[in-house]
Design an enzyme around this catalytic site. Structure first.
Site, PDB file in Angstrom:
ATOM      1  N   SER A  52      -4.314  -4.569   2.220  1.00 42.52           N
ATOM      2  CA  SER A  52      -4.972  -4.220   0.959  1.00 42.52           C
ATOM      3  C   SER A  52      -6.128  -5.190   0.675  1.00 42.52           C
ATOM      4  O   SER A  52      -7.066  -5.258   1.457  1.00 42.52           O
ATOM      5  CB  SER A  52      -3.930  -4.207  -0.172  1.00 42.52           C
ATOM      6  OG  SER A  52      -4.456  -3.668  -1.347  1.00 42.52           O
ATOM      7  N   ASP A  88      -2.568   7.048   1.749  1.00 41.69           N
ATOM      8  CA  ASP A  88      -3.026   6.013   0.811  1.00 41.69           C
ATOM      9  C   ASP A  88      -4.159   6.559  -0.059  1.00 41.69           C
ATOM     10  O   ASP A  88      -5.185   7.003   0.459  1.00 41.69           O
ATOM     11  CB  ASP A  88      -3.504   4.801   1.615  1.00 41.69           C
ATOM     12  CG  ASP A  88      -3.784   3.583   0.740  1.00 41.69           C
ATOM     13  OD1 ASP A  88      -3.815   3.723  -0.495  1.00 41.69           O
ATOM     14  OD2 ASP A  88      -3.977   2.499   1.309  1.00 41.69           O
ATOM     15  N   HIS A 137       0.223   3.573  -0.015  1.00 40.16           N
ATOM     16  CA  HIS A 137      -0.319   2.216   0.093  1.00 40.16           C
ATOM     17  C   HIS A 137       0.791   1.196   0.326  1.00 40.16           C
ATOM     18  O   HIS A 137       0.884   0.174  -0.339  1.00 40.16           O
ATOM     19  CB  HIS A 137      -1.103   1.888  -1.179  1.00 40.16           C
ATOM     20  CG  HIS A 137      -1.953   0.651  -1.059  1.00 40.16           C
ATOM     21  ND1 HIS A 137      -2.967   0.532  -0.148  1.00 40.16           N
ATOM     22  CD2 HIS A 137      -1.934  -0.518  -1.750  1.00 40.16           C
ATOM     23  CE1 HIS A 137      -3.542  -0.651  -0.277  1.00 40.16           C
ATOM     24  NE2 HIS A 137      -2.931  -1.315  -1.239  1.00 40.16           N
TER      25      HIS A 137
END
Length: 338
Positions: free
Chosen positions: A135, A291, A321
């Site tokens: 991320s 995601d 995610h």
């Protein structure tokens, strides 16, 4: 001998006066931990949004670090870094006046990477074998070979991007607005935890994790019975994770760092294709199929610009995610050993 993740203590590197994207930090501090022998090849693993070095955040670093994991301290010198504004490195919550709280300056990924580089120089690291991140950590991994093209040999981007997309920026306005508009935020001058704002903000971020309605229809949020229903999942997994360990101004600064991520601001004046095309390091780009923050279509565009210097491996998961840890470990291990 079983690896003890807690044996490593957080250390603090003092930069002194540090210029950042929108101002200055008079006494900037980067928090970090090290695992293994410094004479071994160095692997860098920065935190993500919600991540802390000591595992007290929503996501720690332990899931990749260990003798049975890809970041193996018996083979590598592993250095984990805390993002500015995560509450461990310099942040609105731990910086004294005049830059405390809402007066803390905006921070870029470039600010973070240059600060981390200074720590590695302090540690005597001549070259980094690999940077890996998830991320916001993945976005940092993308920045490393752009800022220091001859210092990093490999990088792995897990559920991240080289430039935060317009869709992602728009989505992130939601949690930011929920924080600043809450009745207890008080323009960042709150005297106690703004629970209304943090609860609303982090429920919003939970909604962006997956584009698969089947994840909800199949009640995957129960985590095999840990949570009795969706309300319990949101309250315990998301709200509690941030209420217990996070400061609202810290979260806002992190969200701004995330929104403004763009490696092409560092060179080539916004020409992302040209910037990516000049990366020398070998890359492994691993988006998740579902995601909503960093969809694989964005990664496919980046791979087209990266050419033969990187490869794309899509994580086939309904969890959005969130990475499939076993699959991730296998792919990164193969890439690391090439």
């Amino acid at each position: 001998m079983v690896f003890d993740f807690t044996a490593s203590q957080t250390q603090y590197y003092r930069h002194g006066r540090l210029r950042v994207e929108s101002g200055v930090l008079p006494d900037a501090i980067t928090a970090y931990r090290t695992y293994g022998d410094s004479s071994n090849p160095c692997l860098v693993f920065p935190t993500c949004y919600g991540g802390k070095l000591d595992n007290s955040g929503l996501l720690g670093q332990e899931y990749l670090v260990g003798e049975d994991k890809v970041l193996n301290p018996s083979k590598y010198f592993v250095v984990t870094f805390a993002l500015f504004s995560n509450g461990e490195s310099s942040s609105p919550s731990n910086t004294p006046p005049p830059y405390n709280g809402p007066y803390f300056p905006a921070i870029s990924y470039e600010d973070n990477i240059r600060a981390q580089y200074a720590v590695l120089q302090h540690l005597g690291v001549k070259k980094v074998l690999m940077v890996v991140g998830f991320s916001m950590g993945g976005q940092q991994a993308y920045h490393w070979p752009v800022i220091f093209p001859d210092y990093v040999e490999k990088y792995v981007v897990i559920c991240g991007s080289a430039r935060t997309s317009p869709h992602n920026k728009c989505f992130l306005e939601g949690p930011k607005a929920a924080l600043v508009a809450s009745k207890d935020f008080d323009n960042g001058h709150y005297k106690s935890t703004p629970q209304h704002g943090i609860r609303a903000s982090e429920e919003y971020t939970a909604h962006g994790h997956t584009d698969k309605q089947c994840w909800f229809r199949e009640h995957q949020y129960t985590h095999d019975g840990i949570y009795p229903d969706l309300a319990a999942f949101l309250r315990e997994r998301w709200e509690a994770g941030f209420l217990n360990n996070w400061d609202a101004n810290d979260l806002l600064t992190l969200l701004t760092t995330w929104q403004t991520g763009d490696v092409s601001k560092i060179r080539h004046g916004g020409d992302l294709k040209k910037c990516l095309g000049e990366i020398k390091a070998k890359g492994l780009i691993m988006p998740s199929k579902t995601d909503l923050y960093f969809p694989p279509e964005d990664s496919q565009d980046e791979i087209a610009a990266l050419g033969d210097s990187a490869r794309l491996v899509i994580i086939d998961s309904v969890w959005g995610h969130v990475e499939d840890n076993d699959f991730l470990q296998d792919e990164v291990r193969k890439f690391l050993e090439e």
